[in-house]
Design an enzyme around this catalytic site. Structure first.
Site, short mmCIF file in Angstrom:
data_model
loop_
_atom_site.label_atom_id
_atom_site.label_comp_id
_atom_site.label_asym_id
_atom_site.label_seq_id
_atom_site.Cartn_x
_atom_site.Cartn_y
_atom_site.Cartn_z
N ASP A 166 72.72 80.05 82.39
CA ASP A 166 73.93 80.76 82.82
C ASP A 166 73.61 82.16 83.34
O ASP A 166 74.23 82.63 84.30
CB ASP A 166 74.97 80.81 81.69
CG ASP A 166 74.39 81.21 80.35
OD1 ASP A 166 75.14 81.24 79.37
OD2 ASP A 166 73.18 81.49 80.26
N ARG A 195 76.41 65.73 69.75
CA ARG A 195 77.76 66.04 69.25
C ARG A 195 78.79 65.14 69.90
O ARG A 195 79.79 65.60 70.43
CB ARG A 195 78.09 67.52 69.50
CG ARG A 195 77.28 68.45 68.62
CD ARG A 195 77.84 69.83 68.56
NE ARG A 195 77.66 70.56 69.81
CZ ARG A 195 77.60 71.88 69.89
NH1 ARG A 195 77.66 72.60 68.78
NH2 ARG A 195 77.48 72.49 71.05
N GLN A 204 77.98 69.01 79.61
CA GLN A 204 76.70 68.53 79.09
C GLN A 204 76.83 68.34 77.59
O GLN A 204 77.50 69.11 76.92
CB GLN A 204 75.62 69.56 79.42
CG GLN A 204 74.22 69.23 78.89
CD GLN A 204 73.16 69.95 79.70
OE1 GLN A 204 72.76 69.51 80.78
NE2 GLN A 204 72.70 71.07 79.17
N ASP A 221 81.09 73.94 77.73
CA ASP A 221 80.18 73.52 76.66
C ASP A 221 80.85 72.41 75.86
O ASP A 221 82.09 72.34 75.78
CB ASP A 221 79.87 74.71 75.74
CG ASP A 221 78.90 75.69 76.38
OD1 ASP A 221 78.79 76.83 75.88
OD2 ASP A 221 78.25 75.33 77.39
#
Lengths: 330, 330
Positions: free
Chosen positions: B244, B74, B70, B149
């Site tokens: 999570d 960035r 995901q 991540d």
């Protein structure tokens, strides 16, 4: 003296009735007491499908283990180690396999220095055989066996952790000493440790055996060991070696998986140099490693195939001894 | 010209017969060819009890994994990481969950810089939600998911090893970042890492969660996640956090065992500082850790109990990177 009251016939019968019923009640109480004493004691039968394991001590058969330690010509080390191992939590009993043929066991001295945390049983042997420790001892009450060489000290912390790991992998040999076999282009196998070439499955090394001289395994495997081909016993007796390799073959065949799970020890020591007996272990013999390669190939013949499988799983204890032993730069 | 031969009526009929049979044979061949073309293609159905997984690429569904990453604000890090992850052996496909709402994906640029080792799918989202990555994507063809991540770099060696570990523990979250909850005398739970007190089960530390931002888990859990109480989604949306933790609750409930297996990474890096976007991750928010403790307590309410279990198993790769990384003084 009772006058108007006593003379009544009903009351006379009342007293007789009272006496009679009292006697009956007392007799019934005595009978009930006798019956209660005769009732069978309720046994805590946790494992109905296996041997009955009475909870004779404070730890049940599932939460404790039996230490089996074979000893030859190193009684000073044995006693030093017994002082250490007898105090390991979750230890149920110690079985000392006494390979000092014709020599008295230190049982008297042991008892004179009691009390001890757990029972220690000295099993006197008639012949000095390496495979004596792999008998299916009737003294065994636990599912788990911890087998230790009589010159090896493993810390209580390591043992507690490895036992908890065994409980999660009960069909494997969970221990501190990994070894491997490798295949050569000729098809002949060789035995060794990490100095030997990697088997070539991805990067890093692999192990295919965990030695039983410092390991936990299921007591059922001692039963299984009694059912092996005669040639296996002959091989172990011929070499006075390789009983541990044979056990790894047995376990690998049984599970179809890698026989062992390697737990990296924090504190494991070889006390050989500390003995006054002047006797050093079998592994110092010149032919020791060659014998073990020989055994691997013989066992492949006997079992008609190579059942050993490779693993590269190395288990350590999270946060011990260093509480941040898993820290990374992230 | 044929004279005596041709004039025979039998021969005339013979030629007609020959023509006829030739036509019949040709027609039959054409029909056979058509039927063959119409036969259904035999699919390699390895998992009859699960979704059909056609072997569309060179790696089967069991031996490869899908990377789900995901991303928000960035894209420079994303592309850097994609260049790394696209080349991991056993990677089947990449699913990029595009949380940059209204912004074009870099798909055109990606395609112009092909060819690429594996397909990359950009899933454009309509709302910027943390739990977008936990959808049951139809693009998923493998049993295993690697979730990363968009600022985390894990070496190929670590991933190859952790994937092999996941294959041995397919019902667990196998990953690189362990965390724990602890119970306090008041009954309120707190969330933290190793700096928090040990839960007190023997010596050393314990972990009760493995974060999914750097972990392998079974794709079936994404299916399961769709069946959770609404309150779970509301919690994740409210905090934009804790997806999570919710996954660990789900897995622990499902297995009745510790949800995760921690693999100690050799080379894991956080690339946050390298981004030109000026955006740093959610975990920098002041309330981040407090939120996570809050989430643990909320989830205990929602699930009516604490399903998380502790583990202290730390797995490393035997003989890698140092071929003697298990050596001891013995």
């Amino acid at each position: 003296r009772c006058f108007h009251f006593c003379k009544l016939p009903g009351r006379v019968m009342g007293i007789r009735l009272l006496r009679f019923t009292s006697v009956v009640i007392i007799v019934l109480l005595l009978v009930a007491g006798a019956l209660t004493a005769l009732l069978p004691t309720i046994k805590d039968d946790k494992l109905p499908n296996s041997r009955r394991e009475p909870k004779t001590q404070s730890q049940s058969a599932l939460d404790s283990f039996t230490l089996i330690m074979q000893t030859y010509n190193r009684t000073d080390l044995l006693l030093k180690l017994l002082n250490h191992y007898q105090a390991i939590p979750q230890l149920h009993k110690v079985i000392v396999v006494w390979n000092n043929i014709g020599e008295k066991t230190p049982e008297e001295m042991w008892n004179s220095l009691g009390p001890h945390p757990v029972p220690v049983v000295f099993k006197v042997q008639t012949v000095n055989r390496m495979r004596n420790r792999l008998q299916n001892f009737p003294d065994l009450e636990t599912k788990a066996v911890l087998m230790m060489d009589d010159d090896t000290l493993v810390s209580a912390h390591d043992l507690a952790f490895a036992f908890s790991v065994w409980q999660q992998f009960p069909e494997h040999i969970v221990g501190f000493v990994p070894r491997k076999h490798i295949s050569t282009p000729s098809g002949v196998y060789s035995y060794g440790s990490f100095e030997l070439q990697n088997p070539g499955f991805g990067n890093g090394d692999q192990y295919s055996m965990v030695l039983i001289g410092a390991a936990f395994f299921h007591s059922g495997y001692l039963e299984d060991f009694q059912q092996q081909p005669e040639a296996v016993y002959a091989l172990i007796d011929e070499t006075q070696n390789c009983d541990d390799i044979a056990m790894n073959f047995l376990v690998a065949k049984h599970t179809g998986k890698p026989s062992g799970v390697f737990v990296k020890p924090v504190d494991i020591r070889n006390l050989e140099k500390d003995t006054n007996s002047g006797y050093s272990g079998m592994w110092h013999r010149a032919e020791h490693l060659l014998q073990r390669s020989y055994c691997v190939n013989k066992l492949v013949n006997i079992y008609d195939g190579m059942p050993l499988k490779y693993s590269n799983i190395m288990i350590s204890q999270f946060g011990f001894p260093n509480y941040a032993n898993h820290k990374n730069k992230m």
